[in-house]
Design a protein around this motif. Structure first.
Motif, PDB file in Angstrom:
ATOM      1  N   ARG A 129       0.831  -1.210   0.000  1.00 44.95           N
ATOM      2  CA  ARG A 129       0.000   0.000   0.000  1.00 44.95           C
ATOM      3  C   ARG A 129       0.866   1.260   0.000  1.00 44.95           C
ATOM      4  O   ARG A 129       0.573   2.223  -0.720  1.00 44.95           O
ATOM      5  CB  ARG A 129      -0.914  -0.002   1.229  1.00 44.95           C
ATOM      6  CG  ARG A 129      -1.961   1.119   1.205  1.00 44.95           C
ATOM      7  CD  ARG A 129      -2.872   1.034   2.405  1.00 44.95           C
ATOM      8  NE  ARG A 129      -3.570  -0.239   2.443  1.00 44.95           N
ATOM      9  CZ  ARG A 129      -4.640  -0.515   1.696  1.00 44.95           C
ATOM     10  NH1 ARG A 129      -5.098   0.386   0.842  1.00 44.95           N
ATOM     11  NH2 ARG A 129      -5.247  -1.681   1.794  1.00 44.95           N
ATOM     12  N   VAL A 130       1.927   1.251   0.796  1.00 45.18           N
ATOM     13  CA  VAL A 130       2.836   2.397   0.801  1.00 45.18           C
ATOM     14  C   VAL A 130       3.449   2.603  -0.581  1.00 45.18           C
ATOM     15  O   VAL A 130       3.535   3.721  -1.092  1.00 45.18           O
ATOM     16  CB  VAL A 130       3.943   2.196   1.862  1.00 45.18           C
ATOM     17  CG1 VAL A 130       5.039   3.254   1.697  1.00 45.18           C
ATOM     18  CG2 VAL A 130       3.349   2.266   3.266  1.00 45.18           C
ATOM     19  N   TRP A 131       3.887   1.491  -1.198  1.00 48.79           N
ATOM     20  CA  TRP A 131       4.469   1.573  -2.544  1.00 48.79           C
ATOM     21  C   TRP A 131       3.475   2.154  -3.538  1.00 48.79           C
ATOM     22  O   TRP A 131       3.823   3.007  -4.348  1.00 48.79           O
ATOM     23  CB  TRP A 131       4.919   0.186  -2.991  1.00 48.79           C
ATOM     24  CG  TRP A 131       5.626   0.153  -4.309  1.00 48.79           C
ATOM     25  CD1 TRP A 131       6.962   0.295  -4.530  1.00 48.79           C
ATOM     26  CD2 TRP A 131       5.033  -0.017  -5.604  1.00 48.79           C
ATOM     27  NE1 TRP A 131       7.249   0.209  -5.876  1.00 48.79           N
ATOM     28  CE2 TRP A 131       6.078   0.013  -6.554  1.00 48.79           C
ATOM     29  CE3 TRP A 131       3.719  -0.211  -6.040  1.00 48.79           C
ATOM     30  CZ2 TRP A 131       5.848  -0.124  -7.918  1.00 48.79           C
ATOM     31  CZ3 TRP A 131       3.484  -0.351  -7.405  1.00 48.79           C
ATOM     32  CH2 TRP A 131       4.542  -0.300  -8.330  1.00 48.79           C
ATOM     33  N   TRP A 132       2.230   1.682  -3.482  1.00 51.52           N
ATOM     34  CA  TRP A 132       1.213   2.176  -4.418  1.00 51.52           C
ATOM     35  C   TRP A 132       0.928   3.656  -4.191  1.00 51.52           C
ATOM     36  O   TRP A 132       0.796   4.420  -5.152  1.00 51.52           O
ATOM     37  CB  TRP A 132      -0.054   1.357  -4.280  1.00 51.52           C
ATOM     38  CG  TRP A 132      -1.066   1.656  -5.349  1.00 51.52           C
ATOM     39  CD1 TRP A 132      -2.209   2.375  -5.210  1.00 51.52           C
ATOM     40  CD2 TRP A 132      -1.013   1.278  -6.723  1.00 51.52           C
ATOM     41  NE1 TRP A 132      -2.875   2.463  -6.395  1.00 51.52           N
ATOM     42  CE2 TRP A 132      -2.166   1.790  -7.346  1.00 51.52           C
ATOM     43  CE3 TRP A 132      -0.104   0.535  -7.463  1.00 51.52           C
ATOM     44  CZ2 TRP A 132      -2.420   1.595  -8.695  1.00 51.52           C
ATOM     45  CZ3 TRP A 132      -0.357   0.340  -8.814  1.00 51.52           C
ATOM     46  CH2 TRP A 132      -1.508   0.869  -9.421  1.00 51.52           C
ATOM     47  N   ASP A 133       0.849   4.071  -2.922  1.00 51.84           N
ATOM     48  CA  ASP A 133       0.623   5.487  -2.630  1.00 51.84           C
ATOM     49  C   ASP A 133       1.775   6.347  -3.157  1.00 51.84           C
ATOM     50  O   ASP A 133       1.545   7.426  -3.715  1.00 51.84           O
ATOM     51  CB  ASP A 133       0.476   5.696  -1.119  1.00 51.84           C
ATOM     52  CG  ASP A 133      -0.823   5.141  -0.563  1.00 51.84           C
ATOM     53  OD1 ASP A 133      -1.738   4.858  -1.366  1.00 51.84           O
ATOM     54  OD2 ASP A 133      -0.929   4.978   0.674  1.00 51.84           O
TER      55      ASP A 133
END
Length: 273
Positions: free
Chosen positions: A244-248
């Motif tokens: 999720r952090v990567w996608w954000d």
């Protein structure tokens, strides 16, 4: 995973009939993006008016129209696909055009045509999905006359790179899922020269072509980024939080105009001895 945009590559290309409408939209999208590359690959066949050509894995028939224009009204185009739904789409789209194309359902690993029946044959972005790519290449060569030409254009998913500003471990896990799980033969592009050589082709040409995308939504649609990211999480290769952090971070990079994705496709052509 919540928050991901839906992409059109979330279907099983080994069972296209499970969602033919989505498959057709995806093929239209990609065809527009790589039209020049497709034309470059087809030019390797050296087609002339009055010639005969086979396309294996024709999808909804877009490239078959180009083939028909090259061989003209006196020529012959046979375009096959394992998916009956794709053949129906191709027939419906071209029915009123009066082109010399015959669309047929056929297994690329056991083509129902005579030895040497065609002047040329092509396959594009399909070998990555079949159980035995080497067998398909041998079949293409079998049905083309001596001196005729065979051409293949396939991606090499292991060359996919993303400039996202995020964790490279997440990117590697995403790519691994795309190469090893979502695609039957994720590195098929680099294997094409070997397949052509071992099948007996001569005068083989090899051309790698890089294609890039600057828009995240488009890259997600054509590369299946979010689908592969979700898959990497499901495999336990990365945590859901890390994904999720990567996608954000990737979305933020895109919003600032700095997103970049690229990969290499390989065009290989050869002469039937």
């Amino acid at each position: 995973m919540d928050g991901y945009e839906p992409d059109e590559s979330r279907l099983d290309w080994r069972n296209v009939d499970s969602d033919p409408a989505t498959a057709g939209r995806y093929l239209d999208l990609v065809a527009n993006l790589i039209d020049e590359i497709r034309a470059r690959a087809t030019s390797r066949l050296g087609l002339e008016p009055g010639g005969s050509v086979l396309e294996v894995g024709c999808g909804n028939g877009l490239e078959a129209e180009r083939l028909a224009a090259l061989v003209g009204s006196a020529g012959r185009v046979v375009a096959t696909d394992l998916s009956g739904e794709m053949i129906l789409q191709a027939q419906a789209r071209t029915r009123s055009l009066g082109l010399p194309i015959r669309f047929e359902v056929a297994d690329a690993q056991a083509l129902p045509y005579r030895d040497g029946e065609f002047d040329a044959a092509r396959v594009e972005r399909m070998l990555q999905h079949v159980p035995d790519p080497a067998l398909v290449v041998r079949e293409l060569i079998r049905v083309v006359r001596p001196g005729g030409r065979v051409c293949a254009f396939e991606p090499d998913w292991e060359t996919m790179v993303l400039a996202t500003g995020g964790d490279n471990e997440v990117q590697r896990a995403l790519r691994r899922h795309k190469v090893d799980i979502r695609t039957a033969h994720g590195g098929i592009g680099r294997e094409l020269p070997h397949l052509f050589v071992t099948a007996g082709c001569q005068d083989i040409s090899v051309e790698p072509i890089a294609h890039s995308v600057r828009d995240l939504a488009l890259a997600d649609s054509i590369l299946g980024l979010s689908a592969s990211l979700e898959g990497a999480v499901a495999e336990g290769w990365v945590s859901e939080e890390a994904a999720r952090v990567w996608w954000d971070q990737t979305q933020a990079r895109s919003a600032a105009g700095g997103f970049f994705a690229s990969m290499i496709g390989v065009i290989v052509a050869g002469r039937v001895p």
